[in-house]
Design a protein around this motif. Structure first.
Motif, PDB file in Angstrom:
ATOM      1  N   CYS A 443     -25.193  18.572  55.692  1.00 17.82           N
ATOM      2  CA  CYS A 443     -24.771  18.678  54.290  1.00 17.82           C
ATOM      3  C   CYS A 443     -23.397  19.321  54.164  1.00 17.82           C
ATOM      4  O   CYS A 443     -22.590  18.921  53.304  1.00 17.82           O
ATOM      5  N   GLU A 444     -23.129  20.309  55.021  1.00 18.75           N
ATOM      6  CA  GLU A 444     -21.830  20.970  54.954  1.00 18.75           C
ATOM      7  C   GLU A 444     -20.704  20.012  55.349  1.00 18.75           C
ATOM      8  O   GLU A 444     -19.628  20.006  54.730  1.00 18.75           O
ATOM      9  N   GLU A 445     -20.944  19.198  56.373  1.00 16.33           N
ATOM     10  CA  GLU A 445     -19.926  18.219  56.744  1.00 16.33           C
ATOM     11  C   GLU A 445     -19.746  17.196  55.625  1.00 16.33           C
ATOM     12  O   GLU A 445     -18.605  16.797  55.302  1.00 16.33           O
ATOM     13  N   ALA A 446     -20.854  16.783  55.019  1.00 11.13           N
ATOM     14  CA  ALA A 446     -20.770  15.832  53.902  1.00 11.13           C
ATOM     15  C   ALA A 446     -19.960  16.416  52.762  1.00 11.13           C
ATOM     16  O   ALA A 446     -19.118  15.727  52.147  1.00 11.13           O
ATOM     17  N   GLN A 447     -20.175  17.685  52.460  1.00 12.91           N
ATOM     18  CA  GLN A 447     -19.423  18.332  51.380  1.00 12.91           C
ATOM     19  C   GLN A 447     -17.939  18.408  51.706  1.00 12.91           C
ATOM     20  O   GLN A 447     -17.084  18.202  50.820  1.00 12.91           O
ATOM     21  N   ASP A 448     -17.613  18.682  52.966  1.00 10.73           N
ATOM     22  CA  ASP A 448     -16.205  18.695  53.365  1.00 10.73           C
ATOM     23  C   ASP A 448     -15.572  17.321  53.130  1.00 10.73           C
ATOM     24  O   ASP A 448     -14.446  17.216  52.605  1.00 10.73           O
ATOM     25  N   LEU A 449     -16.289  16.281  53.513  1.00  8.42           N
ATOM     26  CA  LEU A 449     -15.762  14.919  53.332  1.00  8.42           C
ATOM     27  C   LEU A 449     -15.596  14.593  51.850  1.00  8.42           C
ATOM     28  O   LEU A 449     -14.625  13.935  51.446  1.00  8.42           O
ATOM     29  N   GLU A 450     -16.523  15.045  51.035  1.00  7.44           N
ATOM     30  CA  GLU A 450     -16.485  14.753  49.597  1.00  7.44           C
ATOM     31  C   GLU A 450     -15.385  15.514  48.869  1.00  7.44           C
ATOM     32  O   GLU A 450     -14.830  15.018  47.886  1.00  7.44           O
ATOM     33  N   HIS A 451     -15.077  16.716  49.383  1.00  3.93           N
ATOM     34  CA  HIS A 451     -14.100  17.541  48.677  1.00  3.93           C
ATOM     35  C   HIS A 451     -12.709  17.523  49.292  1.00  3.93           C
ATOM     36  O   HIS A 451     -11.719  17.751  48.616  1.00  3.93           O
ATOM     37  N   GLU A 452     -12.637  17.284  50.593  1.00  2.00           N
ATOM     38  CA  GLU A 452     -11.358  17.396  51.265  1.00  2.00           C
ATOM     39  C   GLU A 452     -10.829  16.051  51.771  1.00  2.00           C
ATOM     40  O   GLU A 452      -9.665  15.946  52.139  1.00  2.00           O
ATOM     41  N   GLY A 453     -11.689  15.045  51.807  1.00  2.00           N
ATOM     42  CA  GLY A 453     -11.242  13.732  52.254  1.00  2.00           C
ATOM     43  C   GLY A 453     -11.100  13.657  53.754  1.00  2.00           C
ATOM     44  O   GLY A 453     -11.585  14.540  54.473  1.00  2.00           O
ATOM     45  N   PRO A 454     -10.444  12.614  54.253  1.00  2.00           N
ATOM     46  CA  PRO A 454      -9.829  11.548  53.432  1.00  2.00           C
ATOM     47  C   PRO A 454     -10.877  10.741  52.661  1.00  2.00           C
ATOM     48  O   PRO A 454     -12.006  10.599  53.102  1.00  2.00           O
ATOM     49  N   PHE A 455     -10.464  10.279  51.493  1.00  2.00           N
ATOM     50  CA  PHE A 455     -11.410   9.670  50.562  1.00  2.00           C
ATOM     51  C   PHE A 455     -11.452   8.149  50.684  1.00  2.00           C
ATOM     52  O   PHE A 455     -11.497   7.446  49.687  1.00  2.00           O
ATOM     53  N   ASP A 456     -11.425   7.646  51.909  1.00  2.00           N
ATOM     54  CA  ASP A 456     -11.539   6.196  52.117  1.00  2.00           C
ATOM     55  C   ASP A 456     -13.021   5.823  52.235  1.00  2.00           C
ATOM     56  O   ASP A 456     -13.904   6.675  52.289  1.00  2.00           O
ATOM     57  N   ASP A 457     -13.260   4.530  52.272  1.00  2.00           N
ATOM     58  CA  ASP A 457     -14.646   4.044  52.282  1.00  2.00           C
ATOM     59  C   ASP A 457     -15.422   4.536  53.506  1.00  2.00           C
ATOM     60  O   ASP A 457     -16.621   4.853  53.407  1.00  2.00           O
ATOM     61  N   THR A 458     -14.749   4.614  54.641  1.00  2.00           N
ATOM     62  CA  THR A 458     -15.424   5.034  55.869  1.00  2.00           C
ATOM     63  C   THR A 458     -15.965   6.453  55.746  1.00  2.00           C
ATOM     64  O   THR A 458     -17.129   6.742  56.090  1.00  2.00           O
ATOM     65  N   HIS A 459     -15.116   7.349  55.213  1.00  2.00           N
ATOM     66  CA  HIS A 459     -15.529   8.749  55.115  1.00  2.00           C
ATOM     67  C   HIS A 459     -16.527   8.978  53.986  1.00  2.00           C
ATOM     68  O   HIS A 459     -17.399   9.832  54.091  1.00  2.00           O
ATOM     69  N   VAL A 460     -16.415   8.187  52.935  1.00  2.00           N
ATOM     70  CA  VAL A 460     -17.401   8.268  51.854  1.00  2.00           C
ATOM     71  C   VAL A 460     -18.770   7.839  52.384  1.00  2.00           C
ATOM     72  O   VAL A 460     -19.801   8.467  52.109  1.00  2.00           O
ATOM     73  N   ALA A 461     -18.780   6.763  53.185  1.00  2.00           N
ATOM     74  CA  ALA A 461     -20.035   6.283  53.773  1.00  2.00           C
ATOM     75  C   ALA A 461     -20.599   7.306  54.764  1.00  2.00           C
ATOM     76  O   ALA A 461     -21.815   7.500  54.854  1.00  2.00           O
ATOM     77  N   LYS A 462     -19.699   7.970  55.501  1.00  2.00           N
ATOM     78  CA  LYS A 462     -20.122   8.992  56.460  1.00  2.00           C
ATOM     79  C   LYS A 462     -20.806  10.150  55.745  1.00  2.00           C
ATOM     80  O   LYS A 462     -21.851  10.648  56.181  1.00  2.00           O
ATOM     81  N   ALA A 463     -20.230  10.563  54.624  1.00  2.00           N
ATOM     82  CA  ALA A 463     -20.819  11.659  53.847  1.00  2.00           C
ATOM     83  C   ALA A 463     -22.216  11.280  53.361  1.00  2.00           C
ATOM     84  O   ALA A 463     -23.162  12.070  53.458  1.00  2.00           O
ATOM     85  N   GLU A 464     -22.356  10.070  52.854  1.00  2.00           N
ATOM     86  CA  GLU A 464     -23.654   9.633  52.346  1.00  2.00           C
ATOM     87  C   GLU A 464     -24.673   9.518  53.487  1.00  2.00           C
ATOM     88  O   GLU A 464     -25.840   9.899  53.332  1.00  2.00           O
ATOM     89  N   SER A 465     -24.227   9.022  54.615  1.00  6.47           N
ATOM     90  CA  SER A 465     -25.109   8.900  55.782  1.00  6.47           C
ATOM     91  C   SER A 465     -25.610  10.274  56.225  1.00  6.47           C
ATOM     92  O   SER A 465     -26.789  10.439  56.573  1.00  6.47           O
ATOM     93  N   ASN A 466     -24.708  11.256  56.216  1.00  3.27           N
ATOM     94  CA  ASN A 466     -25.110  12.625  56.573  1.00  3.27           C
ATOM     95  C   ASN A 466     -26.211  13.131  55.647  1.00  3.27           C
ATOM     96  O   ASN A 466     -27.185  13.744  56.077  1.00  3.27           O
ATOM     97  N   ARG A 467     -26.043  12.864  54.354  1.00  2.00           N
ATOM     98  CA  ARG A 467     -27.011  13.380  53.381  1.00  2.00           C
ATOM     99  C   ARG A 467     -28.365  12.683  53.520  1.00  2.00           C
ATOM    100  O   ARG A 467     -29.417  13.322  53.383  1.00  2.00           O
ATOM    101  N   VAL A 468     -28.352  11.406  53.806  1.00  2.00           N
ATOM    102  CA  VAL A 468     -29.609  10.680  54.012  1.00  2.00           C
ATOM    103  C   VAL A 468     -30.337  11.225  55.242  1.00  2.00           C
ATOM    104  O   VAL A 468     -31.554  11.462  55.218  1.00  2.00           O
ATOM    105  N   ARG A 469     -29.574  11.450  56.298  1.00  2.00           N
ATOM    106  CA  ARG A 469     -30.177  11.991  57.523  1.00  2.00           C
ATOM    107  C   ARG A 469     -30.679  13.419  57.298  1.00  2.00           C
ATOM    108  O   ARG A 469     -31.748  13.795  57.793  1.00  2.00           O
ATOM    109  N   ALA A 470     -29.925  14.203  56.540  1.00  2.15           N
ATOM    110  CA  ALA A 470     -30.333  15.579  56.237  1.00  2.15           C
ATOM    111  C   ALA A 470     -31.656  15.591  55.485  1.00  2.15           C
ATOM    112  O   ALA A 470     -32.532  16.429  55.740  1.00  2.15           O
ATOM    113  N   ASN A 471     -31.815  14.618  54.549  1.00  2.00           N
ATOM    114  CA  ASN A 471     -33.072  14.548  53.804  1.00  2.00           C
ATOM    115  C   ASN A 471     -34.269  14.336  54.715  1.00  2.00           C
ATOM    116  O   ASN A 471     -35.349  14.888  54.490  1.00  2.00           O
ATOM    117  N   GLN A 472     -34.091  13.554  55.750  1.00  2.00           N
ATOM    118  CA  GLN A 472     -35.188  13.317  56.697  1.00  2.00           C
ATOM    119  C   GLN A 472     -35.613  14.632  57.366  1.00  2.00           C
ATOM    120  O   GLN A 472     -36.814  14.889  57.530  1.00  2.00           O
TER     121      GLN A 472
END
Length: 640
Positions: A443-472
């Motif tokens: 979640c912390e890495e996802a938050q870094d990606l969401e707040h600090e970027g880079p804000f391209d599609d790859t990093h946005v997808a990475k942030a979401e993937s982290n959060r989905v995995r964290a939920n598990q």
């Protein structure tokens, strides 16, 4: 004297005694002789008078006895045991009624292993006249031991020790062995008490005495024993044990008196100081413990690694960070067991480095600690990597921990069901903990990606993937530990970021109603839930509720600028733009001003107040943090 000759002498003596008794009255009623009548008349006439003891006549071969005696002593001086034994035998043979020579012969026979003959000789000699010595009585006691006659052993040991005024070390020791054999522990304690000063409180005997007193529940006697031992030997180890026992009995006045005199720097000195400090910390207060450590370190000069270590911990807790770092570093020089002292010092140094935002330094301490602990604190290393944003290293450590605990099995030799159950519970909790921290790091890495970027599609997808995995991982944790409050809060906030708002708000609502959150956790939950409602802005009621939650959080922590920002955003949503700007102007934390959310809020508030120049400046700063930010682009395009 050979065995045959000695037995021959004994037979002659026996015959002599039998002949001497031959004038006794016959059992068949034969009349007394005239000699008997004369002896009775003399006895009647002398009744009541003091009878002078008969002076024994010297044996006819006394000169030969003297000569043998002298030769025996000369042989003793030369160390010629065989010749010595021969001459002592001759001396006793020439003067058989001499008590001293008889016991000397018994002693020699015993030394040669001829215990039965020595026993006969000693008993015979004990019936002779002469000076009774402790050595003679002791010899009889030892011979009775070998014959297995318990009552006689005790009688002669006691008589021998009384005669020697309890100063014969060998006799005391032999008596103690006898008492051990017959398990007379009460008398044994008395004898050990007499023996120990003679042997300078020999550790093995000293420990045996302690064990006996423990078995007999003689606590005061144990303490007296340690006092005596330390007074005699000056051994700090015994003084340290004494302090432990005094503390156990809560005799703190005596403990304080002892510890106050300590100025040395041995391991026993610091053990005593730390024992008292820990007692104060557990039963009195940390401030008393801290004062004690400062006095012993700064005034009494005890600079051992352990004292330095503990002082550093207390200085850290009391905000004296510079001193804490110095003393914790000194604590790292502690060698050997227990390693917990070193590990504890590293943990505090890691905490200080993180608070000072020296994350690289924190990582170095964590890696050093991991080396000392042999991987036992791998979770701390993983978390320190995550704080330093070395996420790949953190995940690798978490992965290895999961593999270890998922494949853990108890050792085959563990057969105690209670111990086994405890080990299994510990392993299950480790599985839960490592997944919680893993999820938190994702979640912390996802938050870094969401707040600090880079804000391209790859990093946005990475942030979401982290959060989905964290939920598990969060779901794994909550399934096995439903009351894990911190996991519930993190899971709820992660659901909110995944835009599963109703699920997230339901969990947050339950957490706050349960009332189990305290301190910083409660403040964080109130602010997060409140800000989420405000920012989502679904309806006026939710915004109002969000403001109430944020306000409560700010009451609990009035100086937290992140919560002040949340409240300012709530004022903005409620149309109170001037109040919002006034509150935002109070925010001075440079780290907060690096956050894109701060400039989103500033730009929106300035725009609402019609302050176009200030809004333009805010949105431009926002674009530097997050290029292509839609709100910033909208305003700047509109301005053109």
């Amino acid at each position: 004297m050979s065995k045959v000759r000695f037995l021959y002498v004994c037979l002659i003596l026996t015959a002599f005694f039998l002949n001497a008794c031959s004038s006794a009255p016959a059992k068949n009623g034969v009349a007394l002789t005239s000699a008997d009548s004369a002896a009775i008349a003399v006895a009647v006439a002398n009744h009541g008078k003091t009878v002078q003891p008969e002076v024994p006549k010297l044996p006819s071969n006394i000169d030969a006895a003297h000569e043998a005696f002298i030769h025996a002593q000369e042989a003793d001086l030369r160390g010629d045991k065989a010749m010595s034994a021969e001459f002592w035998q001759r001396a006793a043979e020439f003067d058989p009624y001499n008590r001293y020579l008889g016991f000397k012969l018994a002693e020699k026979l015993m030394a040669e292993g001829q215990d039965s003959l020595a026993f006969i000789q000693a008993k015979w000699s004990n019936d002779q006249k002469g000076k009774i010595t402790s050595a003679q009585l002791g010899l009889l006691a030892r011979l009775y031991v070998r014959e297995g006659l318990v009552d006689s052993c005790r009688k002669y040991f006691t008589a021998a020790l009384d005669s020697a005024r309890n100063q014969d070390t060998g006799l005391l020791y032999d008596y103690s062995l006898f008492l051990e054999a017959i398990k007379d522990h009460k008398e044994l304690v008395r004898v050990y008490d007499l023996l120990l000063p003679h042997v300078n409180y020999l550790p093995s005997l000293f420990q045996r005495q302690v064990n006996l007193l423990v078995e007999m529940q003689k606590d005061s006697a144990i303490i007296d024993l340690f006092y005596k031992a330390h007074e005699t030997t000056g051994d700090k180890r015994q003084l340290s044990q004494l302090v432990e026992m005094l503390m156990f009995q809560k005799r703190l006045t005596e403990v304080n008196a002892i510890v106050d005199t300590i100025t040395g720097s041995t391991e026993y000195d610091d053990n005593m100081v730390l024992s008292l400090a820990q007692y104060h910390a557990q039963n009195s207060s940390d401030s008393v413990a801290y004062s004690l450590l400062k006095k012993k370190y700064y005034e009494d000069g005890i600079h051992t690694p352990k004292v330095s270590n503990f002082l550093g911990h207390y200085e850290h807790m009391n905000g004296n960070v510079d001193s804490a770092k110095v003393h914790l570093q000194m604590g790292l020089t502690q060698v050997g067991d227990p390693k917990s002292y070193v590990i504890g010092a590293y943990q505090s140094l890691i905490s200080i480095a993180i608070n000072e935002k020296k994350y690289g330094e924190a990582v170095r301490y964590a890696e050093a600690m991991d080396s000392v602990s042999g991987g036992a604190d791998l979770n701390i290393l993983a978390l320190t990597y995550s704080i330093d944003k070395q996420y790949k290293k953190a995940y690798a450590k978490f992965d290895s921990l999961i593999v270890f605990w998922d494949n853990w099995k108890p050792m085959e030799e563990v057969v105690d069901s209670v111990s086994l159950a405890k080990m299994v519970r510990t392993a299950e909790m480790k599985k839960v903990d490592v997944r919680f921290w893993y999820a938190k790091t994702l979640c912390e890495e996802a938050q870094d990606l969401e707040h600090e970027g880079p804000f391209d599609d790859t990093h946005v997808a990475k942030a979401e993937s982290n959060r989905v995995r964290a939920n598990q991982y969060f779901e794994y944790v909550l399934k096995r530990a439903p009351g894990y409050q911190n996991a519930l809060y993190r899971y709820a906030s992660n659901l909110e970021r995944l835009k599963r708002y109703d699920e997230a708000f339901s969990l947050l609502e339950g957490l706050l109603k349960d009332g189990n959150l305290q301190g910083n956790e409660l403040v964080a939950a109130l602010n997060y839930y409140g800000y989420s409602l405000i920012d989502l802005n679904r309806n006026e009621a939710e915004v109002q509720k969000g403001m109430e939650l944020v306000t409560k959080a700010l009451e609990l922590d009035p100086k937290d600028e992140a919560i002040m920002d949340s409240k300012a955003w709530g004022l903005y949503r409620m149309g109170k733009f001037a109040e919002a700007l006034e509150l935002m102007s109070q925010l001075k934390d440079p780290e907060l001003q690096k956050d894109r959310v701060y400039w989103e809020h500033m730009g929106a508030i300035y725009e609402a107040l019609g302050k176009k120049a200030e809004a333009t400046q805010s949105y431009k700063k926002l674009l530097k943090i997050k290029p292509n930010h839609p709100e910033a682009l909208r305003f700047l395009k509109k301005k053109k």
